[in-house]
Scaffold this motif. Structure first.
Motif, PDB file in Angstrom:
ATOM      1  N   ASP A  89     -21.039 -29.606  -0.641  1.00 22.46           N
ATOM      2  CA  ASP A  89     -22.203 -29.229  -1.739  1.00 22.46           C
ATOM      3  C   ASP A  89     -21.794 -30.403  -3.240  1.00 22.46           C
ATOM      4  OD1 ASP A  89     -24.245 -28.410  -3.382  1.00 22.46           O
ATOM      5  OD2 ASP A  89     -23.668 -27.159  -3.422  1.00 22.46           O
ATOM      6  N   PRO A  90     -21.989 -31.019  -3.041  1.00 21.71           N
ATOM      7  CA  PRO A  90     -21.065 -31.828  -4.599  1.00 21.71           C
ATOM      8  C   PRO A  90     -22.236 -32.090  -5.567  1.00 21.71           C
ATOM      9  CG  PRO A  90     -22.246 -33.935  -3.040  1.00 21.71           C
ATOM     10  CD  PRO A  90     -22.974 -32.542  -2.043  1.00 21.71           C
ATOM     11  N   LYS A  91     -23.353 -31.052  -5.303  1.00 22.50           N
ATOM     12  CA  LYS A  91     -24.204 -30.628  -6.710  1.00 22.50           C
ATOM     13  C   LYS A  91     -23.765 -29.271  -6.966  1.00 22.50           C
ATOM     14  CE  LYS A  91     -26.866 -34.310  -7.529  1.00 22.50           C
ATOM     15  NZ  LYS A  91     -27.927 -34.505  -6.555  1.00 22.50           N
ATOM     16  N   TRP A  92     -22.309 -28.674  -6.180  1.00 25.80           N
ATOM     17  CA  TRP A  92     -22.010 -27.090  -6.942  1.00 25.80           C
ATOM     18  C   TRP A  92     -22.146 -26.575  -8.182  1.00 25.80           C
ATOM     19  CZ3 TRP A  92     -18.006 -27.638 -10.271  1.00 25.80           C
ATOM     20  CH2 TRP A  92     -17.065 -28.205 -10.655  1.00 25.80           C
ATOM     21  N   GLY A  93     -22.088 -27.295  -9.691  1.00 24.34           N
ATOM     22  CA  GLY A  93     -22.310 -26.796 -10.816  1.00 24.34           C
ATOM     23  C   GLY A  93     -23.494 -26.462 -10.878  1.00 24.34           C
ATOM     24  N   LYS A  94     -24.661 -26.841 -10.317  1.00 27.16           N
ATOM     25  CA  LYS A  94     -25.697 -27.018 -10.046  1.00 27.16           C
ATOM     26  C   LYS A  94     -26.083 -25.610  -9.212  1.00 27.16           C
ATOM     27  CE  LYS A  94     -28.797 -30.745 -11.659  1.00 27.16           C
ATOM     28  NZ  LYS A  94     -29.745 -31.449 -11.351  1.00 27.16           N
ATOM     29  N   THR A  95     -25.518 -25.357  -8.308  1.00 26.18           N
ATOM     30  CA  THR A  95     -25.737 -24.557  -7.220  1.00 26.18           C
ATOM     31  C   THR A  95     -25.189 -23.010  -7.851  1.00 26.18           C
ATOM     32  OG1 THR A  95     -25.373 -25.397  -5.513  1.00 26.18           O
ATOM     33  CG2 THR A  95     -25.371 -23.175  -5.271  1.00 26.18           C
ATOM     34  N   LEU A  96     -23.896 -22.997  -8.638  1.00 28.48           N
ATOM     35  CA  LEU A  96     -23.689 -21.801  -8.881  1.00 28.48           C
ATOM     36  C   LEU A  96     -24.502 -21.207 -10.518  1.00 28.48           C
ATOM     37  CD1 LEU A  96     -20.128 -23.630  -8.693  1.00 28.48           C
ATOM     38  CD2 LEU A  96     -20.536 -20.699  -8.121  1.00 28.48           C
ATOM     39  N   PHE A  97     -24.885 -22.584 -11.008  1.00 30.89           N
ATOM     40  CA  PHE A  97     -25.888 -22.363 -11.813  1.00 30.89           C
ATOM     41  C   PHE A  97     -26.843 -21.185 -11.916  1.00 30.89           C
ATOM     42  CE2 PHE A  97     -28.695 -22.574 -15.063  1.00 30.89           C
ATOM     43  CZ  PHE A  97     -28.208 -22.788 -16.520  1.00 30.89           C
ATOM     44  N   LYS A  98     -27.684 -21.717 -10.665  1.00 34.86           N
ATOM     45  CA  LYS A  98     -28.725 -21.178  -9.890  1.00 34.86           C
ATOM     46  C   LYS A  98     -28.344 -19.689  -9.102  1.00 34.86           C
ATOM     47  CE  LYS A  98     -31.409 -24.401  -8.046  1.00 34.86           C
ATOM     48  NZ  LYS A  98     -31.175 -25.849  -7.324  1.00 34.86           N
ATOM     49  N   MET A  99     -27.274 -20.014  -9.306  1.00 31.08           N
ATOM     50  CA  MET A  99     -26.554 -18.160  -8.448  1.00 31.08           C
ATOM     51  C   MET A  99     -26.320 -17.193  -9.279  1.00 31.08           C
ATOM     52  SD  MET A  99     -23.078 -17.316  -6.358  1.00 31.08           S
ATOM     53  CE  MET A  99     -23.146 -19.191  -4.735  1.00 31.08           C
ATOM     54  N   THR A 100     -26.035 -17.633 -10.457  1.00 32.86           N
ATOM     55  CA  THR A 100     -25.011 -17.396 -12.177  1.00 32.86           C
ATOM     56  C   THR A 100     -25.837 -16.702 -12.781  1.00 32.86           C
ATOM     57  OG1 THR A 100     -23.526 -18.481 -12.424  1.00 32.86           O
ATOM     58  CG2 THR A 100     -22.889 -17.658 -10.885  1.00 32.86           C
ATOM     59  N   GLY A 101     -26.512 -17.708 -13.042  1.00 37.77           N
ATOM     60  CA  GLY A 101     -27.450 -18.453 -14.744  1.00 37.77           C
ATOM     61  C   GLY A 101     -26.658 -17.934 -15.254  1.00 37.77           C
ATOM     62  N   GLY A 102     -25.515 -19.576 -14.683  1.00 38.54           N
ATOM     63  CA  GLY A 102     -24.530 -19.893 -16.178  1.00 38.54           C
ATOM     64  C   GLY A 102     -22.712 -18.654 -15.956  1.00 38.54           C
ATOM     65  N   ILE A 103     -22.495 -19.441 -15.719  1.00 35.22           N
ATOM     66  CA  ILE A 103     -20.917 -19.040 -16.455  1.00 35.22           C
ATOM     67  C   ILE A 103     -19.970 -19.248 -17.655  1.00 35.22           C
ATOM     68  CG2 ILE A 103     -18.379 -19.848 -15.009  1.00 35.22           C
ATOM     69  CD1 ILE A 103     -19.937 -19.874 -12.709  1.00 35.22           C
ATOM     70  N   ASP A 104     -19.393 -18.224 -17.639  1.00 40.16           N
ATOM     71  CA  ASP A 104     -19.213 -17.946 -19.635  1.00 40.16           C
ATOM     72  C   ASP A 104     -18.402 -19.206 -19.618  1.00 40.16           C
ATOM     73  OD1 ASP A 104     -21.293 -16.178 -20.054  1.00 40.16           O
ATOM     74  OD2 ASP A 104     -20.699 -15.102 -19.286  1.00 40.16           O
ATOM     75  N   HIS A 105     -17.203 -19.127 -18.609  1.00 39.17           N
ATOM     76  CA  HIS A 105     -15.760 -20.235 -18.410  1.00 39.17           C
ATOM     77  C   HIS A 105     -15.743 -20.821 -17.324  1.00 39.17           C
ATOM     78  CE1 HIS A 105     -14.872 -17.736 -22.363  1.00 39.17           C
ATOM     79  NE2 HIS A 105     -15.586 -16.816 -21.673  1.00 39.17           N
ATOM     80  N   VAL A 106     -15.763 -22.045 -17.567  1.00 40.58           N
ATOM     81  CA  VAL A 106     -15.417 -22.991 -17.076  1.00 40.58           C
ATOM     82  C   VAL A 106     -14.296 -23.938 -16.797  1.00 40.58           C
ATOM     83  CG1 VAL A 106     -16.453 -25.161 -15.671  1.00 40.58           C
ATOM     84  CG2 VAL A 106     -17.626 -23.740 -15.971  1.00 40.58           C
ATOM     85  N   LEU A 107     -13.483 -23.839 -16.025  1.00 44.26           N
ATOM     86  CA  LEU A 107     -11.691 -24.472 -16.200  1.00 44.26           C
ATOM     87  C   LEU A 107     -11.601 -25.808 -15.324  1.00 44.26           C
ATOM     88  CD1 LEU A 107      -9.578 -21.276 -16.062  1.00 44.26           C
ATOM     89  CD2 LEU A 107     -10.150 -22.640 -18.055  1.00 44.26           C
ATOM     90  N   ASP A 108     -12.958 -27.302 -15.359  1.00 46.46           N
ATOM     91  CA  ASP A 108     -12.146 -28.065 -15.054  1.00 46.46           C
ATOM     92  C   ASP A 108     -11.078 -28.967 -15.023  1.00 46.46           C
ATOM     93  OD1 ASP A 108     -14.422 -30.331 -15.054  1.00 46.46           O
ATOM     94  OD2 ASP A 108     -12.762 -31.657 -15.854  1.00 46.46           O
ATOM     95  N   SER A 119     -18.047 -13.773 -17.339  1.00 48.72           N
ATOM     96  CA  SER A 119     -17.218 -15.226 -15.712  1.00 48.72           C
ATOM     97  C   SER A 119     -16.738 -16.402 -15.883  1.00 48.72           C
ATOM     98  CB  SER A 119     -18.487 -15.343 -14.847  1.00 48.72           C
ATOM     99  OG  SER A 119     -20.069 -16.370 -16.195  1.00 48.72           O
ATOM    100  N   VAL A 120     -16.142 -16.359 -14.984  1.00 52.17           N
ATOM    101  CA  VAL A 120     -14.999 -17.521 -15.219  1.00 52.17           C
ATOM    102  C   VAL A 120     -15.306 -18.970 -13.729  1.00 52.17           C
ATOM    103  CG1 VAL A 120     -12.503 -17.505 -14.621  1.00 52.17           C
ATOM    104  CG2 VAL A 120     -13.975 -16.055 -16.228  1.00 52.17           C
ATOM    105  N   LEU A 121     -15.720 -19.704 -13.815  1.00 48.72           N
ATOM    106  CA  LEU A 121     -15.084 -20.745 -12.631  1.00 48.72           C
ATOM    107  C   LEU A 121     -13.821 -21.110 -12.862  1.00 48.72           C
ATOM    108  CD1 LEU A 121     -16.274 -22.087 -10.397  1.00 48.72           C
ATOM    109  CD2 LEU A 121     -17.770 -24.079 -11.976  1.00 48.72           C
ATOM    110  N   ILE A 122     -13.257 -21.190 -11.304  1.00 45.67           N
ATOM    111  CA  ILE A 122     -12.186 -21.823 -11.191  1.00 45.67           C
ATOM    112  C   ILE A 122     -12.342 -23.021 -10.328  1.00 45.67           C
ATOM    113  CG2 ILE A 122     -10.508 -19.847 -11.612  1.00 45.67           C
ATOM    114  CD1 ILE A 122      -9.975 -19.939  -9.077  1.00 45.67           C
ATOM    115  N   GLU A 123     -11.545 -23.872 -10.522  1.00 44.10           N
ATOM    116  CA  GLU A 123     -11.931 -25.231  -9.325  1.00 44.10           C
ATOM    117  C   GLU A 123     -10.436 -25.166  -8.609  1.00 44.10           C
ATOM    118  OE1 GLU A 123     -15.368 -27.300 -12.415  1.00 44.10           O
ATOM    119  OE2 GLU A 123     -13.389 -28.584 -12.019  1.00 44.10           O
ATOM    120  N   GLY A 124     -10.888 -25.840  -7.021  1.00 48.47           N
ATOM    121  CA  GLY A 124      -9.734 -25.478  -6.286  1.00 48.47           C
ATOM    122  C   GLY A 124      -8.760 -24.979  -6.206  1.00 48.47           C
TER     123      GLY A 124
END
Ligand SMILES: NC(=O)c1ccc[n+]([C@@H]2O[C@H](COP(=O)([O-])OP(=O)(O)OC[C@H]3O[C@@H](n4cnc5c(N)ncnc54)[C@H](OP(=O)(O)O)[C@@H]3O)[C@@H](O)[C@H]2O)c1
Length: 333
Positions: A213-232, A162-167
């Motif tokens: 959702d200012p706590k979007w990171g926590k939301t995504l962790f709960k939703m996915t169990g944690g994302i493998d690659h985050v591009l900040d 899994s990958v998270l892109i921001e914006g």
């Protein structure tokens, strides 16, 4: 020929278009290129608005794509008519990064590509992907290469991860396209409902609005169990939530500062989550060539939000400033 330069101290009113004589006679190892397109990166915006000071008269823009007009007597790699694109770091050809290789930056400490013609060392360009227009190719050297390096060179992204892109800026949309093409599951954040719909239509698994959702990171962790690659890309505004979102043993690439240069992070999360955190600035020519090979094997094309003419470069920066774009803004000439 037309040329754009930045008059000190910068600011969009100091992005100046003028006419100068055509360039002639490359030196033995130089190539004369007729540039046809560039694209806007946040770095170019900082140069144009004066936040990154440059020499008076600097030609801005780190991305360029164009056609070889003539070559110097000792040039072996190029011939008239070849389609080429620029390098963000004209001196980082291959191997490990060093200060010497990355000191010179196109459009900042080195002349950029907001000009119809210029001479360039034959080593400081690559070919463009097969079938790409100049505008499409001009989106790649900064934004796409950064996404490529973060995901594949530093992240070793594998199918199914899994990958998270921001914006939805240029770099992030390339990360979405590259990750999807590699068989990854992509999650995204955005501030806009309309852009969220577009992200979903491009195959993202889920989109979270980072303004609502200012706590979007926590939301995504709960939703996915944690994302493998985050591009900040938000830096001070996003790194804490990137740390929340990432999987145990996951990888965060620190890329941008859209939300500020400084911010607080919870250090124990870094080590108890066994996070790898890599800061990157674009990449080398060898990485660019690897990315081009991969693009030639895939069927996606860059998303161009809007195209401007060279005389409209300052307007293009004003448009970029609104943040309305999705993907890349280009300038064609
Ligand atoms: N390190 C490197 O090598 C490298 C290379 C390329 C880019 N960058 C950096 O990466 C960042 C993005 O560059 P870019 O050229 O892709 O910029 P861009 O196209 O101008 O991106 C703008 C978009 O970023 C999103 N955004 C703004 N503030 C945000 C925040 N606080 N949190 C999440 N998203 C936010 C917005 O998306 P929404 O409208 O969807 O909210 C906005 O439309 C910049 O900081 C740039 O300097 C670094």
């Amino acid at each position: 020929m037309k040329i754009v330069t930045i008059k000190n101290p910068g600011g969009f009113e100091n992005v100046i278009l003028s006419e100068i004589d055509n360039v002639v006679n490359p030196k033995p190892k130089e190539v004369l290129v007729r540039w046809h397109a560039t694209s806007l990166n946040f770095h170019d915006y900082l140069v144009a608005n004066g936040s990154i000071p440059v020499a008076d008269g600097r030609i801005p823009m780190s991305d360029g794509a164009g056609e070889v007009i003539t070559v110097g007597s000792d040039v072996t790699q190029w011939k008239t008519g070849d389609k080429v694109m620029s390098l963000f770091f004209p001196n980082w050809l291959e191997g490990k990064v060093s200060m010497a290789k990355t000191r010179v930056i196109s459009g900042e400490s080195f002349q950029g590509y907001a000009v119809e013609q210029s001479l360039i060392d034959e080593n400081s360009i690559t070919t463009i992907p097969e079938g790409f227009t100049f505008a499409e190719a001009a989106t790649l050297p900064c934004a796409a290469l950064t996404a490529w390096r973060g995901l594949f060179v530093e992240g070793n992204l594998q199918p199914g991860e899994s990958v998270l892109i921001e914006g939805t800026g240029g770099m992030s949309i390339f990360a979405l396209q590259l990750a999807k093409a590699a068989g990854a599951k992509v999650y995204a954040t955005t501030s806009s409902q309309e852009k969220a719909e577009r992200l979903k239509s491009m195959g993202t698994e889920a989109v979270v609005n980072y303004k609502e959702d200012p706590k979007w990171g926590k939301t995504l962790f709960k939703m996915t169990g944690g994302i493998d690659h985050v591009l900040d890309v938000g830096g001070g505004a996003t790194m804490q939530q990137s740390i929340e979102a990432v999987a145990i043993g996951g990888h965060i690439t620190s890329i941008g500062i859209l939300g500020g240069r400084k911010g607080e992070i919870t250090f124990p999360k870094l080590f108890f989550k066994h996070i790898r955190l890599t800061g990157i600035a674009v990449g080398s020519k060898a990485m660019q060539n690897d990315m081009i090979k991969a693009i030639n094997q895939s069927d996606w094309r860059p998303i161009i939000d809007k195209s401007f003419g060279l005389s409209e470069l300052a307007h293009a920066f004003s448009y970029q400033e609104t943040g309305k774009h999705f993907g890349k803004i280009v300038v064609e000439y």
